[in-house]
Design a protein around this motif. Structure first.
Motif, PDB file in Angstrom:
ATOM      1  N   LEU A  13      21.801   6.435  48.600  1.00  0.00           N
ATOM      2  CA  LEU A  13      22.311   7.240  47.499  1.00  0.00           C
ATOM      3  C   LEU A  13      22.605   6.311  46.335  1.00  0.00           C
ATOM      4  CD1 LEU A  13      23.578   9.772  46.167  1.00  0.00           C
ATOM      5  CD2 LEU A  13      25.697   9.166  47.336  1.00  0.00           C
ATOM      6  N   SER A  60      24.092   6.291  42.468  1.00  0.00           N
ATOM      7  CA  SER A  60      24.856   7.063  41.500  1.00  0.00           C
ATOM      8  C   SER A  60      24.957   6.259  40.220  1.00  0.00           C
ATOM      9  CB  SER A  60      26.254   7.339  42.071  1.00  0.00           C
ATOM     10  OG  SER A  60      27.030   8.027  41.134  1.00  0.00           O
ATOM     11  N   CYS A  61      24.622   6.870  39.106  1.00  0.00           N
ATOM     12  CA  CYS A  61      24.616   6.180  37.818  1.00  0.00           C
ATOM     13  C   CYS A  61      25.443   6.987  36.819  1.00  0.00           C
ATOM     14  CB  CYS A  61      23.175   6.041  37.331  1.00  0.00           C
ATOM     15  SG  CYS A  61      23.015   5.296  35.703  1.00  0.00           S
ATOM     16  N   ASP A  62      26.470   6.351  36.270  1.00  0.00           N
ATOM     17  CA  ASP A  62      27.278   6.965  35.211  1.00  0.00           C
ATOM     18  C   ASP A  62      26.921   6.288  33.898  1.00  0.00           C
ATOM     19  OD1 ASP A  62      29.269   8.763  36.640  1.00  0.00           O
ATOM     20  OD2 ASP A  62      29.494   6.896  37.744  1.00  0.00           O
ATOM     21  N   PHE A  66      18.988   9.972  43.979  1.00  0.00           N
ATOM     22  CA  PHE A  66      19.480   9.353  42.754  1.00  0.00           C
ATOM     23  C   PHE A  66      20.084  10.422  41.859  1.00  0.00           C
ATOM     24  CE2 PHE A  66      18.428   7.808  38.347  1.00  0.00           C
ATOM     25  CZ  PHE A  66      19.354   6.794  38.316  1.00  0.00           C
ATOM     26  N   VAL A  67      21.281  10.171  41.376  1.00  0.00           N
ATOM     27  CA  VAL A  67      21.941  11.123  40.479  1.00  0.00           C
ATOM     28  C   VAL A  67      22.453  10.389  39.247  1.00  0.00           C
ATOM     29  CG1 VAL A  67      24.184  10.928  41.646  1.00  0.00           C
ATOM     30  CG2 VAL A  67      23.676  12.963  40.310  1.00  0.00           C
ATOM     31  N   ILE A  68      22.269  11.009  38.093  1.00  0.00           N
ATOM     32  CA  ILE A  68      22.785  10.482  36.830  1.00  0.00           C
ATOM     33  C   ILE A  68      23.889  11.425  36.359  1.00  0.00           C
ATOM     34  CG2 ILE A  68      22.287  10.056  34.387  1.00  0.00           C
ATOM     35  CD1 ILE A  68      19.388   9.421  35.218  1.00  0.00           C
ATOM     36  N   ARG A  69      25.043  10.845  36.057  1.00  0.00           N
ATOM     37  CA  ARG A  69      26.143  11.604  35.456  1.00  0.00           C
ATOM     38  C   ARG A  69      26.353  11.050  34.055  1.00  0.00           C
ATOM     39  NH1 ARG A  69      28.034  10.903  40.710  1.00  0.00           N
ATOM     40  NH2 ARG A  69      29.119   9.025  40.083  1.00  0.00           N
TER      41      ARG A  69
END
Length: 76
Positions: free
Chosen positions: A3, A5-7, A41-44
């Motif tokens: 996983l 996670s990118c902020d 992969f998730v971008i916030r």
């Protein structure tokens, strides 16, 4: 499953986010042996005020990374 996670601050184009995702998927796959199908992969995104570095809130992102030059210099 890996996983990622990118902020980051609002303002990057969809193409920039696609390139970021492709690059991270490539290097994580190479480092871990996971396939791209096994990486999530998730971008916030948020406003600059929501990010604090060295005790100071970051400015809003400006296309062309104009705001990032001072940050890049401080991180060197």
């Amino acid at each position: 499953m890996a996983l990622i996670s990118c902020d980051m601050r609002f303002g990057r184009s969809d193409e920039q986010k696609r390139q970021l995702a492709a690059g991270l998927l490539r290097v994580v796959s190479a480092a871990t042996g996971e396939t791209k199908d096994d990486i999530f992969f998730v971008i916030r995104e948020g406003r600059g005020i929501n990010f604090v570095e060295h005790g100071e809130h970051l400015p809003e992102y400006v296309e062309g990374a104009a705001n990032d030059q001072a940050l890049i210099q401080r991180l060197k």
